[in-house]
Scaffold this motif. Sequence first.
Motif, PDB file in Angstrom:
ATOM      1  N   HIS A  69      -8.143   4.304  -0.929  1.00 52.69           N
ATOM      2  CA  HIS A  69      -6.674   4.390  -0.932  1.00 52.69           C
ATOM      3  C   HIS A  69      -6.068   3.177  -1.648  1.00 52.69           C
ATOM      4  N   VAL A  70      -6.703   1.990  -1.365  1.00 56.63           N
ATOM      5  CA  VAL A  70      -6.197   0.777  -2.018  1.00 56.63           C
ATOM      6  C   VAL A  70      -6.362   0.906  -3.540  1.00 56.63           C
ATOM      7  N   ALA A  71      -7.562   1.355  -3.989  1.00 59.62           N
ATOM      8  CA  ALA A  71      -7.795   1.505  -5.432  1.00 59.62           C
ATOM      9  C   ALA A  71      -6.779   2.490  -6.024  1.00 59.62           C
ATOM     10  N   TYR A  72      -6.617   3.595  -5.294  1.00 58.88           N
ATOM     11  CA  TYR A  72      -5.660   4.617  -5.755  1.00 58.88           C
ATOM     12  C   TYR A  72      -4.245   4.043  -5.802  1.00 58.88           C
ATOM     13  N   ILE A  89      -2.193   3.730  -9.263  1.00 67.42           N
ATOM     14  CA  ILE A  89      -1.004   4.588  -9.406  1.00 67.42           C
ATOM     15  C   ILE A  89       0.254   3.717  -9.509  1.00 67.42           C
ATOM     16  N   THR A  90       0.250   2.599  -8.771  1.00 66.71           N
ATOM     17  CA  THR A  90       1.407   1.706  -8.822  1.00 66.71           C
ATOM     18  C   THR A  90       1.539   1.095 -10.215  1.00 66.71           C
ATOM     19  N   VAL A  91       0.404   0.642 -10.752  1.00 67.29           N
ATOM     20  CA  VAL A  91       0.454   0.023 -12.084  1.00 67.29           C
ATOM     21  C   VAL A  91       0.907   1.035 -13.138  1.00 67.29           C
ATOM     22  N   VAL A  92       0.326   2.270 -13.068  1.00 65.98           N
ATOM     23  CA  VAL A  92       0.727   3.300 -14.033  1.00 65.98           C
ATOM     24  C   VAL A  92       2.225   3.584 -13.904  1.00 65.98           C
ATOM     25  N   GLY A  93       2.675   3.731 -12.660  1.00 64.06           N
ATOM     26  CA  GLY A  93       4.105   3.987 -12.420  1.00 64.06           C
ATOM     27  C   GLY A  93       4.965   2.891 -13.020  1.00 64.06           C
ATOM     28  N   ILE A  94       4.536   1.634 -12.783  1.00 59.98           N
ATOM     29  CA  ILE A  94       5.343   0.514 -13.294  1.00 59.98           C
ATOM     30  C   ILE A  94       5.408   0.555 -14.823  1.00 59.98           C
ATOM     31  N   ILE A  95       4.262   0.811 -15.437  1.00 61.59           N
ATOM     32  CA  ILE A  95       4.235   0.823 -16.907  1.00 61.59           C
ATOM     33  C   ILE A  95       5.166   1.912 -17.457  1.00 61.59           C
ATOM     34  N   VAL A  96       5.074   3.108 -16.860  1.00 60.68           N
ATOM     35  CA  VAL A  96       5.922   4.212 -17.334  1.00 60.68           C
ATOM     36  C   VAL A  96       7.401   3.864 -17.169  1.00 60.68           C
ATOM     37  N   VAL A 130      -4.224  -5.012 -15.007  1.00 64.75           N
ATOM     38  CA  VAL A 130      -5.414  -4.268 -15.402  1.00 64.75           C
ATOM     39  C   VAL A 130      -6.639  -5.193 -15.417  1.00 64.75           C
ATOM     40  N   VAL A 131      -6.448  -6.386 -16.012  1.00 68.79           N
ATOM     41  CA  VAL A 131      -7.584  -7.311 -16.087  1.00 68.79           C
ATOM     42  C   VAL A 131      -8.103  -7.645 -14.682  1.00 68.79           C
ATOM     43  N   SER A 132      -7.187  -8.020 -13.772  1.00 68.94           N
ATOM     44  CA  SER A 132      -7.646  -8.396 -12.430  1.00 68.94           C
ATOM     45  C   SER A 132      -8.248  -7.194 -11.695  1.00 68.94           C
ATOM     46  N   PHE A 133      -7.626  -5.990 -11.918  1.00 65.20           N
ATOM     47  CA  PHE A 133      -8.122  -4.756 -11.279  1.00 65.20           C
ATOM     48  C   PHE A 133      -9.574  -4.497 -11.691  1.00 65.20           C
ATOM     49  N   VAL A 134      -9.773  -4.531 -13.036  1.00 67.50           N
ATOM     50  CA  VAL A 134     -11.102  -4.204 -13.557  1.00 67.50           C
ATOM     51  C   VAL A 134     -12.136  -5.209 -13.029  1.00 67.50           C
ATOM     52  N   ILE A 135     -11.782  -6.511 -13.139  1.00 68.21           N
ATOM     53  CA  ILE A 135     -12.739  -7.532 -12.671  1.00 68.21           C
ATOM     54  C   ILE A 135     -13.055  -7.323 -11.193  1.00 68.21           C
ATOM     55  N   PHE A 136     -11.990  -7.090 -10.411  1.00 67.66           N
ATOM     56  CA  PHE A 136     -12.144  -6.950  -8.962  1.00 67.66           C
ATOM     57  C   PHE A 136     -13.078  -5.803  -8.598  1.00 67.66           C
ATOM     58  N   PHE A 137     -12.815  -4.612  -9.189  1.00 67.60           N
ATOM     59  CA  PHE A 137     -13.596  -3.442  -8.768  1.00 67.60           C
ATOM     60  C   PHE A 137     -14.986  -3.409  -9.407  1.00 67.60           C
ATOM     61  N   LEU A 147      11.974   2.211  -6.132  1.00 66.74           N
ATOM     62  CA  LEU A 147      11.795   3.196  -5.062  1.00 66.74           C
ATOM     63  C   LEU A 147      10.325   3.621  -4.955  1.00 66.74           C
ATOM     64  N   LEU A 148       9.711   3.795  -6.144  1.00 62.80           N
ATOM     65  CA  LEU A 148       8.293   4.154  -6.192  1.00 62.80           C
ATOM     66  C   LEU A 148       7.432   3.082  -5.513  1.00 62.80           C
ATOM     67  N   LEU A 149       7.709   1.823  -5.882  1.00 64.35           N
ATOM     68  CA  LEU A 149       6.955   0.713  -5.294  1.00 64.35           C
ATOM     69  C   LEU A 149       7.115   0.689  -3.781  1.00 64.35           C
ATOM     70  N   LEU A 150       8.343   0.939  -3.358  1.00 59.99           N
ATOM     71  CA  LEU A 150       8.675   0.907  -1.939  1.00 59.99           C
ATOM     72  C   LEU A 150       7.895   1.967  -1.156  1.00 59.99           C
ATOM     73  N   THR A 151       7.915   3.211  -1.701  1.00 61.03           N
ATOM     74  CA  THR A 151       7.201   4.295  -1.005  1.00 61.03           C
ATOM     75  C   THR A 151       5.701   4.012  -0.956  1.00 61.03           C
ATOM     76  N   ASN A 152       5.180   3.570  -2.104  1.00 66.54           N
ATOM     77  CA  ASN A 152       3.753   3.259  -2.137  1.00 66.54           C
ATOM     78  C   ASN A 152       3.401   2.194  -1.099  1.00 66.54           C
ATOM     79  N   ALA A 153       4.259   1.179  -1.019  1.00 69.61           N
ATOM     80  CA  ALA A 153       3.988   0.071  -0.085  1.00 69.61           C
ATOM     81  C   ALA A 153       3.999   0.589   1.352  1.00 69.61           C
ATOM     82  N   VAL A 154       5.035   1.445   1.645  1.00 64.79           N
ATOM     83  CA  VAL A 154       5.144   1.985   3.014  1.00 64.79           C
ATOM     84  C   VAL A 154       3.896   2.818   3.340  1.00 64.79           C
ATOM     85  N   SER A 155       3.465   3.661   2.362  1.00 62.72           N
ATOM     86  CA  SER A 155       2.349   4.570   2.649  1.00 62.72           C
ATOM     87  C   SER A 155       1.052   3.802   2.901  1.00 62.72           C
ATOM     88  N   ILE A 156       0.798   2.758   2.098  1.00 56.78           N
ATOM     89  CA  ILE A 156      -0.468   2.040   2.306  1.00 56.78           C
ATOM     90  C   ILE A 156      -0.400   1.149   3.538  1.00 56.78           C
TER      91      ILE A 156
END
Length: 615
Positions: free
Chosen positions: A95-98, A102-109, A126-133, A6-15
């Motif tokens: 917003h994309v970074a956020y 937030i999605t990754v943290v949510g998934i991990i929890v 995390v690895v791809s995120f860090v390299i990307f940004f 549900l979290l993933l879904l809402t995040n996807a809709v919002s972005i």
Amino acid sequence: MPVLYLLLLTNAVSIGYTHYGIAPDYLTLYVPSVLSIVCLLRALKWLSFRHITFTLEEAEHQINMTILFAIVLGIGFIIWGFSLYAYGDLLHKSHVAYFLSITVVGIIVCLIHLPAAALSLTAVTVVSFVIFFVSSGNPVFIAIAVNFLLVSIVLVWVVISYYRAFSGIIYSRIALEKEHHATELLNNKNERLANEDGLTKLANRRSFFSHLAKLIDDDNSLQDEGREQFVVGLIDLDGFKPVNDIYGHAAGDRVLVDVGKRLTKVLNGTGVLARLGGDEFGIIIDKPLTKLEIKNLSTRFSTAIQEPFQMRSGTAQVSGSCGFAIYPDAGTTPEQLMDRADFALYHAKENNRGSSVIFSSVHEQFIKKEAQIEQALKLAVEQDELQLYYQPIIDGWEENIVGYEALARWDHEVLGSIEPDKFIPMAEKMGIISDISTALFEKAVADVLGWPENIYLSFNLSALDVTRTGVVERFYNIAKKHMVNANRIQFEITETAVVQDLGVCQKTLEDFRGLGFKITIDDFGSGYSSLGHIHKLSFDKLKIDPSFIHDIAVSERGLSMIKTILEMCKNLEIECAAEGIETLDQKSQLLSLGCTEMQGFYFSKPKPMSDIHFS
Ligand code: C2E
Ligand code: CA
Ligand code: CA
């Protein structure tokens, strides 16, 4: 898991919403739609798991699927996020970074219970995120990337330590369950052992009784609907002891096991079979049976038991007698039913070995009468109702009385006159025989005082008297009190009584004789004692059993038996007497053989003291 989706879904809709119109439609509509549908389906799937208990294998499969989906979806979202980053201003990029962090943290929890999924997803994202940004060159995004890396490290640490505690609880619960299971198994085993006969693996006596008790209890609770009949049977093997003696105990055990199997086969699941101990089996058939049905069943039991047993060194054969009692007619407690069935069994054995008897109202009356006599006997002893009759003992040559045998008599005002053959064994069983013997001996000795000096008293002792300590002293004191010389008193003891406890008997008889009393072995020849036994004993006289006297006139064999006994007495230098003489012929025959001391109806029946007169 559904919450995660549900979290993933809402995040996807919002972005998708913030980038709509800025990024191409396939990135703001189609990709998020596909991702959302997958999320929705997975959420529904997880919701449907709520009422399913998985086996270990199924659970493992589902977990693997979840890990796979976590990685695939995680990568999907990351790629999608990176693709959106190319569109819009800094705010949109933020917003994309956020959104990604937030999605990754949510998934991990949410995946905290599935550390493998959580950690692999963290690694990938995390690895791809860090390299990307970091590669974006923008210091804010680089700071976000570092920040995100630190948060992720902390999260990984939390996941790992949480999971350790979590799995610790699970493992200890599994250990507890295992222990519980083991205890349960042990309990079941103990329960089985406590209720099972070790040899035959049939139910044992304890279990048989509790089964009986349960049937009765159940019936008692349903009493309003009328009593439900059931049948209790006892089977006792005849001829089992010789099998044990001849072929050994192991063979005996095999016979018992086989008998158990044969009876089980006959019963064919229609009742409970137990081994009650030794060579006795018990049966409960929990339904009403007619007398004919019971008889038929017992015939089938007998036939099964009588089949020969193949032994290593030959064949053995046993038979079985059956006694039955029917609930509730025969009794309403387990003990009563067992007693009644035992009573029937006893009669079956008495009538004809291998036969069967059903406890009936005739038996019931017999038992009642018996109980009545027992009660009355107790009172009779207390109230001195037992009397003595005397039967003269004659010198056949001289035709004069040499002694009197004292014989107990009991005339009850309601029950009438009861034979000593009945009440003496009863008194022995009730443990009051020595009171009776003592009281009667007092009476007899008191009577002897009025007799001429040359007439002796012959007094019957029970086997239990002879084996009781202090009997010699007690009887001696009674004689002394009445000033009757010990040499005027003879004690009669049956040969069967003597051989039961030879050692003690020997001593008592010697002590009696040492004080001057005489000892007569009564009913000689009627029992199964061997001469070897008899010759170890110290005694003065043999009294030949009346059955031989009866035979003397009718058979050559009878005559030669008596001749032999007389010859033996002569050689051992002991006296010999004959009793049960009813005819002149018997008397003459005995005299011609040299037996002089006689007793019997031919001379006189036993009489009360008041009818005896001395000239
Ligand atoms: P027993 O000691 O063998 O006594 C002889 C029995 O044979 C007596 O029966 C007697 O009446 C009977 N009898 C005597 N002569 C004849 C005869 O010619 N023909 C027939 N058919 N019977 C004859 P009774 O008095 O009924 O006693 C039965 C048994 O009861 C005695 O057998 C004895 O074992 C026991 N008994 C009797 N009185 C006493 C007692 O005071 N103490 C003990 N311990 N046992 C006793
Ligand atoms: Ca006697
Ligand atoms: Ca006798």
